[in-house]
Motif scaffolding. Structure first.
Motif, PDB file in Angstrom:
ATOM      1  N   ARG A   1       0.834  -1.235  -0.032  1.00 57.01           N
ATOM      2  CA  ARG A   1      -0.099  -0.012  -0.165  1.00 57.01           C
ATOM      3  C   ARG A   1       0.739   1.273  -0.110  1.00 57.01           C
ATOM      4  NH1 ARG A   1      -2.584  -1.275   3.919  1.00 57.01           N
ATOM      5  NH2 ARG A   1      -1.642   0.104   5.549  1.00 57.01           N
ATOM      6  N   LEU A   2       1.958   1.198   0.885  1.00 54.28           N
ATOM      7  CA  LEU A   2       2.930   2.276   0.624  1.00 54.28           C
ATOM      8  C   LEU A   2       3.412   2.548  -0.493  1.00 54.28           C
ATOM      9  CD1 LEU A   2       4.614   1.938   4.240  1.00 54.28           C
ATOM     10  CD2 LEU A   2       3.084   3.626   3.684  1.00 54.28           C
ATOM     11  N   LEU A   3       3.861   1.591  -1.105  1.00 54.13           N
ATOM     12  CA  LEU A   3       4.440   1.727  -2.353  1.00 54.13           C
ATOM     13  C   LEU A   3       3.353   2.268  -3.586  1.00 54.13           C
ATOM     14  CD1 LEU A   3       6.967  -1.293  -2.345  1.00 54.13           C
ATOM     15  CD2 LEU A   3       7.711   1.077  -2.412  1.00 54.13           C
ATOM     16  N   LEU A   4       2.427   1.794  -3.233  1.00 55.08           N
ATOM     17  CA  LEU A   4       1.272   2.185  -4.437  1.00 55.08           C
ATOM     18  C   LEU A   4       0.915   3.867  -4.195  1.00 55.08           C
ATOM     19  CD1 LEU A   4      -1.362  -0.878  -4.482  1.00 55.08           C
ATOM     20  CD2 LEU A   4      -0.022   0.151  -6.519  1.00 55.08           C
ATOM     21  N   GLU A   5       0.706   4.149  -3.006  1.00 60.05           N
ATOM     22  CA  GLU A   5       0.524   5.606  -2.772  1.00 60.05           C
ATOM     23  C   GLU A   5       1.793   6.481  -2.915  1.00 60.05           C
ATOM     24  OE1 GLU A   5      -1.092   5.378   1.104  1.00 60.05           O
ATOM     25  OE2 GLU A   5      -2.808   4.329   0.428  1.00 60.05           O
ATOM     26  N   ALA A   6       2.847   6.035  -2.747  1.00 58.60           N
ATOM     27  CA  ALA A   6       4.227   6.873  -2.822  1.00 58.60           C
ATOM     28  C   ALA A   6       4.450   7.573  -4.245  1.00 58.60           C
ATOM     29  CB  ALA A   6       5.581   5.922  -2.546  1.00 58.60           C
ATOM     30  N   PRO A   7       4.482   8.777  -4.229  1.00 60.47           N
ATOM     31  CA  PRO A   7       4.623   9.542  -5.578  1.00 60.47           C
ATOM     32  C   PRO A   7       6.152   9.193  -6.268  1.00 60.47           C
ATOM     33  CG  PRO A   7       5.118  11.107  -3.741  1.00 60.47           C
ATOM     34  CD  PRO A   7       4.495   9.656  -2.940  1.00 60.47           C
ATOM     35  N   ASP A   8       7.129   8.551  -5.230  1.00 68.35           N
ATOM     36  CA  ASP A   8       8.606   8.177  -5.543  1.00 68.35           C
ATOM     37  C   ASP A   8       8.864   7.014  -5.119  1.00 68.35           C
ATOM     38  OD1 ASP A   8      11.079   8.140  -6.356  1.00 68.35           O
ATOM     39  OD2 ASP A   8      11.702  10.181  -5.724  1.00 68.35           O
ATOM     40  N   VAL A   9       8.655   6.003  -5.913  1.00 68.31           N
ATOM     41  CA  VAL A   9       8.891   4.596  -5.423  1.00 68.31           C
ATOM     42  C   VAL A   9      10.402   4.255  -4.607  1.00 68.31           C
ATOM     43  CG1 VAL A   9       9.019   2.210  -5.931  1.00 68.31           C
ATOM     44  CG2 VAL A   9       7.209   3.700  -6.793  1.00 68.31           C
ATOM     45  N   ARG A  10      11.266   4.938  -5.378  1.00 71.08           N
ATOM     46  CA  ARG A  10      12.781   4.752  -4.920  1.00 71.08           C
ATOM     47  C   ARG A  10      12.903   5.467  -3.691  1.00 71.08           C
ATOM     48  NH1 ARG A  10      15.936   1.900  -8.117  1.00 71.08           N
ATOM     49  NH2 ARG A  10      15.330   1.563 -10.292  1.00 71.08           N
ATOM     50  N   ALA A  11      12.056   6.663  -3.156  1.00 71.47           N
ATOM     51  CA  ALA A  11      12.516   7.276  -2.152  1.00 71.47           C
ATOM     52  C   ALA A  11      11.757   6.603  -1.005  1.00 71.47           C
ATOM     53  CB  ALA A  11      11.756   8.478  -2.247  1.00 71.47           C
ATOM     54  N   ALA A  12      10.616   5.670  -1.281  1.00 71.18           N
ATOM     55  CA  ALA A  12      10.008   5.149  -0.321  1.00 71.18           C
ATOM     56  C   ALA A  12      10.503   3.643  -0.007  1.00 71.18           C
ATOM     57  CB  ALA A  12       8.404   4.752  -0.911  1.00 71.18           C
ATOM     58  N   ILE A  13      11.341   3.166  -0.947  1.00 69.34           N
ATOM     59  CA  ILE A  13      11.984   1.705  -0.569  1.00 69.34           C
ATOM     60  C   ILE A  13      12.575   1.689   0.829  1.00 69.34           C
ATOM     61  CG2 ILE A  13      13.878   0.495  -1.375  1.00 69.34           C
ATOM     62  CD1 ILE A  13      12.517   0.374  -4.203  1.00 69.34           C
ATOM     63  N   PRO A  14      13.524   2.570   1.133  1.00 64.28           N
ATOM     64  CA  PRO A  14      14.220   2.425   2.523  1.00 64.28           C
ATOM     65  C   PRO A  14      13.357   1.945   3.685  1.00 64.28           C
ATOM     66  CG  PRO A  14      15.469   4.146   1.162  1.00 64.28           C
ATOM     67  CD  PRO A  14      14.048   3.705   0.528  1.00 64.28           C
ATOM     68  N   GLY A  15      12.109   2.686   3.612  1.00 66.05           N
ATOM     69  CA  GLY A  15      11.071   2.660   4.698  1.00 66.05           C
ATOM     70  C   GLY A  15      10.322   1.496   4.693  1.00 66.05           C
ATOM     71  N   VAL A  16      10.221   0.895   3.277  1.00 67.14           N
ATOM     72  CA  VAL A  16       9.640  -0.495   3.052  1.00 67.14           C
ATOM     73  C   VAL A  16      10.640  -1.562   3.612  1.00 67.14           C
ATOM     74  CG1 VAL A  16       8.911  -1.883   1.203  1.00 67.14           C
ATOM     75  CG2 VAL A  16       8.128   0.627   1.392  1.00 67.14           C
ATOM     76  N   LEU A  17      11.803  -1.203   3.470  1.00 64.99           N
ATOM     77  CA  LEU A  17      12.662  -2.432   3.948  1.00 64.99           C
ATOM     78  C   LEU A  17      12.773  -2.425   5.212  1.00 64.99           C
ATOM     79  CD1 LEU A  17      15.766  -1.657   1.523  1.00 64.99           C
ATOM     80  CD2 LEU A  17      14.058  -3.603   1.413  1.00 64.99           C
ATOM     81  N   GLY A  18      12.568  -1.287   5.803  1.00 64.52           N
ATOM     82  CA  GLY A  18      12.782  -1.394   7.529  1.00 64.52           C
ATOM     83  C   GLY A  18      11.517  -1.944   7.668  1.00 64.52           C
ATOM     84  N   LEU A  19      10.332  -1.668   7.391  1.00 63.46           N
ATOM     85  CA  LEU A  19       8.944  -2.343   7.674  1.00 63.46           C
ATOM     86  C   LEU A  19       9.079  -4.004   7.585  1.00 63.46           C
ATOM     87  CD1 LEU A  19       6.104  -1.718   8.348  1.00 63.46           C
ATOM     88  CD2 LEU A  19       5.335  -1.762   6.010  1.00 63.46           C
ATOM     89  N   ILE A  20       9.652  -4.477   6.581  1.00 62.11           N
ATOM     90  CA  ILE A  20       9.852  -5.795   6.313  1.00 62.11           C
ATOM     91  C   ILE A  20      10.807  -6.332   6.981  1.00 62.11           C
ATOM     92  CG2 ILE A  20      10.399  -7.697   4.660  1.00 62.11           C
ATOM     93  CD1 ILE A  20       9.292  -5.690   2.330  1.00 62.11           C
ATOM     94  N   GLY A  21      11.938  -5.591   7.504  1.00 63.26           N
ATOM     95  CA  GLY A  21      13.050  -6.183   8.253  1.00 63.26           C
ATOM     96  C   GLY A  21      12.824  -6.206   9.770  1.00 63.26           C
ATOM     97  N   GLU A  22      11.842  -5.522  10.123  1.00 63.79           N
ATOM     98  CA  GLU A  22      11.333  -5.347  11.627  1.00 63.79           C
ATOM     99  C   GLU A  22      10.452  -6.429  11.741  1.00 63.79           C
ATOM    100  OE1 GLU A  22       9.566  -1.525  12.311  1.00 63.79           O
ATOM    101  OE2 GLU A  22      11.610  -0.525  12.689  1.00 63.79           O
ATOM    102  N   ALA A  23       9.423  -6.854  10.526  1.00 64.49           N
ATOM    103  CA  ALA A  23       8.421  -7.802  10.914  1.00 64.49           C
ATOM    104  C   ALA A  23       9.123  -9.049  10.773  1.00 64.49           C
ATOM    105  CB  ALA A  23       7.530  -7.669   9.706  1.00 64.49           C
ATOM    106  N   ALA A  24      10.419  -9.360   9.883  1.00 63.55           N
ATOM    107  CA  ALA A  24      11.075 -10.499   9.729  1.00 63.55           C
ATOM    108  C   ALA A  24      12.026 -10.688  11.145  1.00 63.55           C
ATOM    109  CB  ALA A  24      11.950 -10.435   8.565  1.00 63.55           C
ATOM    110  N   ARG A  25      12.483  -9.827  12.011  1.00 58.57           N
ATOM    111  CA  ARG A  25      13.026  -9.659  13.026  1.00 58.57           C
ATOM    112  C   ARG A  25      14.690 -10.260  12.685  1.00 58.57           C
ATOM    113  NH1 ARG A  25       9.151 -12.452  17.527  1.00 58.57           N
ATOM    114  NH2 ARG A  25       7.776 -10.814  17.477  1.00 58.57           N
ATOM    115  N   VAL A  26      15.094  -9.431  11.299  1.00 55.28           N
ATOM    116  CA  VAL A  26      16.392  -9.501  10.858  1.00 55.28           C
ATOM    117  C   VAL A  26      17.132  -8.080  11.248  1.00 55.28           C
ATOM    118  CG1 VAL A  26      15.971 -10.901   9.119  1.00 55.28           C
ATOM    119  CG2 VAL A  26      15.784  -8.749   8.740  1.00 55.28           C
ATOM    120  N   ASP A  27      18.746  -8.244  11.233  1.00 57.62           N
ATOM    121  CA  ASP A  27      19.258  -7.004  11.368  1.00 57.62           C
ATOM    122  C   ASP A  27      19.570  -6.161  10.220  1.00 57.62           C
ATOM    123  OD1 ASP A  27      19.596  -8.186  14.060  1.00 57.62           O
ATOM    124  OD2 ASP A  27      21.206  -9.243  13.782  1.00 57.62           O
TER     125      ASP A  27
END
Length: 560
Positions: free
Chosen positions: A43-69
């Motif tokens: 949803r975040l990527l669909l709503e983002a005006p700039d996909v590449r600018a939104a990717i670091p936040g998306v990586l963090g969202l997935i990383g926290e859910a996966a409980r990786v470092d």
């Protein structure tokens, strides 16, 4: 639901089964966290005006859910010598974990240094390994991870093409990744890949639009050159037939027509007469009659009241346009014809006709055709003036018409300049209108201003261009006919939800007759109405004698 069931049943089981149940329960919970995070990321990527600018936040969202470092995105590139590379593009790290993206650590991996891993990834299979258990990441710190204890690498494919990977690293402990969790990680990577795919498609569309705009600018520049040459010829040419022959040759060349004709109304003889004819790139006499009578002829009945360009499918036409013309079209293999009326005031004085061996309906919308038809109309009127007025009156009228030609060329230049602004995308219309106001201001004469702006119209560039042409026509009409002191161009939001308005208002002399009647009779006003209707706009004109005129187009905002 399965995870909750496992939790409920855990208290009833002891021994190895309890350990296994706990492991399954933990795996299901991890999978559920990842799928939830993937949905949020999508949803975040669909709503983002700039996909590449939104990717670091998306990586963090997935990383926290996966409980990786550490989570990083690597994309494929081709090196200077053609070598296949994986380049680290974006990264997220948990608090207290060092980043891979540093000046010391290399951020590019040559796939030839880790062929087994890259072969698996390119085959569409994810790779998991633990430090000390595999040499999979040796030779490339980007693949192996900086200080990684365990790592999962998931490939990304866009339209069947391998375009990169997403890496999930644990740097503080070794933790096995089971099949269910890996499947969830692959889903998360697929969300990122889908967003990158959309971005690629948007970029492709944007580049295509820019290419079309560049072609349009080149077309208008070529049209200007044709117009300028014809103007010079019109200024020095005294013979109507000669000028029309040159103009017709240029028209058939520009549009790829196989033949063309200029038909002029001869009032004194009460007939329509062909004054110029081109066939196979040469001026020549037609093989069919050169005139038809005005009263009683089929041509008069069908076309005398025509005020807009008309495309005729001559292959399937059931009536004869002109005596002998159907047989001529058949012999030439013509499929279609364009008939453009030469209108002076409210009266048709002739026609420009072009024949094609293809479907050429798009020619009716060409601005070059409009310009050539206007020049032909002016030539007809100048010839009429030469025989019907005194020398002084003729000179005065030529001066006035020459000024109108000059005004027309200025508008063509504005159109070319405004089209370049399509490359600024959303800001193009506002900037073009500001420049129109600046160029239309005459010191000591007319003050033209622009107010408003900042409106996200969501319109396509070609639709914004139509609005610009409406504004140009409205400003031109005001300056030439209304004798105003001030002209205002405005862009404003409307009270109705999702609507906005473009308006041109002047404080000139206004209209003596009903604005709606003027709109039906005037070609320029009719053209504005048609342009607005073609893009879904509501065009209005308001005027009172002595109180100026206001032309407006109300539009719905489109989703950008």
């Amino acid at each position: 639901m399965n995870a909750n069931l496992a939790l409920l049943e855990r208290g009833k089981v002891t021994g190895p089964c309890a350990d296994e149940l706990a492991r399954i329960n933990e795996s299901l919970q991890a999978r559920e966290r990842l799928l939830t995070a993937s949905a949020r990321a999508s949803r975040l990527l669909l709503e983002a005006p700039d996909v590449r600018a939104a990717i670091p936040g998306v990586l963090g969202l997935i990383g926290e859910a996966a409980r990786v470092d550490r989570v990083n995105l690597m994309q494929t590139r081709t090196g200077p010598d053609g070598e296949p590379l994986l380049v680290l593009m974006s990264e997220w790290t948990a608090p207290g974990v060092s980043a891979s993206l540093t000046e010391i650590t290399p951020c590019t991996c040559d796939e030839r240094n880790c062929i087994p891993v890259c072969a698996e990834l390119r085959a569409g299979r994810s790779v998991c390994f633990s430090n000390g258990e595999s040499s999979a990441g040796r030779g490339c710190p980007v693949i192996g991870g900086v200080g990684a204890q365990t790592k999962a690498i998931v490939p990304i494919f866009i339209a069947g093409e391998f375009t990169g990977v997403v890496g999930f690293e644990n740097t503080r402990q070794q933790r096995a990744i089971d099949a269910a969790e890996l499947a969830a990680l692959e889903t998360a990577a697929g969300v990122i890949g889908a967003a990158l795919h959309r971005e690629r498609l948007v970029d492709d569309v944007r580049r295509e639009r820019e290419h079309i705009a560049e072609e349009r600018v080149a077309e208008l520049a070529k049209a200007n050159a044709v117009i300028r040459g014809n103007l010079e010829r019109l200024a020095g040419e005294t013979d109507l037939h000669s000028f029309m022959g040159h103009m017709l040759l240029e028209a058939t060349r520009q549009f790829g027509a196989i033949s063309g004709a200029v038909i002029v109304l001869k009032d004194s003889l009460q007939e329509w007469r062909i004054v110029a004819h081109v066939r196979d790139g040469q001026v020549a006499q037609p093989s069919y009659p050169t005139s038809v009578p005005v009263p009683g002829s089929v041509f008069t009945a069908r076309f005398a009241e025509l005020r807009e360009p008309l495309y005729i499918d001559v292959e399937h036409s059931l009536f004869e346009i002109w005596p002998g013309l159907r047989a001529f079209h058949r012999s030439e293999g013509a499929r279609g014809a364009v008939l453009y009326p030469l209108v002076f005031g409210a009266r048709s004085v002739g026609f420009l006709a072009l024949s094609f061996q293809r479907n050429a309906a798009e020619v009716t919308h060409s601005e070059l055709l409009v310009a050539l038809a206007q020049q032909a109309t002016l030539a007809v009127q100048l010839t009429r003036l030469a025989y019907s007025a005194k020398e002084a009156a003729v000179l005065m009228e030529r001066t006035r018409i020459g000024q109108e030609i000059h005004d027309g060329l200025a508008e063509a230049r504005r159109s070319v300049m405004a089209l370049r602004l399509d490359q600024t995308r959303r800001a193009g219309l506002e900037i073009a209108l500001r420049q129109l106001a600046e160029r239309s201001t005459v010191p000591g004469g007319v003050s033209c201003s622009f107010e408003g702006g900042g409106i996200e119209t969501g319109l396509k560039p070609e639709h914004e261009h139509e609005l610009l042409r409406i504004a140009q026509e409205a400003v031109s009409n005001a300056v030439r006919h209304a004798r105003p002191r001030n002209v205002r161009i405005t862009m404003t939001d409307q009270p109705e939800p999702g609507q906005w308005e473009l308006a041109v208002a002047d404080d000139g002399v206004g209209m003596e007759q009903s604005p709606e009647l003027s709109a039906r009779q005037g070609f320029g006003l009719s053209s504005m109405r048609q342009r607005a209707g073609a893009i879904g706009g509501d065009w209005q004109i308001e005027s009172q004698p002595g109180r100026g005129t206001r032309v407006s187009v109300r539009m719905m905002k489109r989703a950008s």
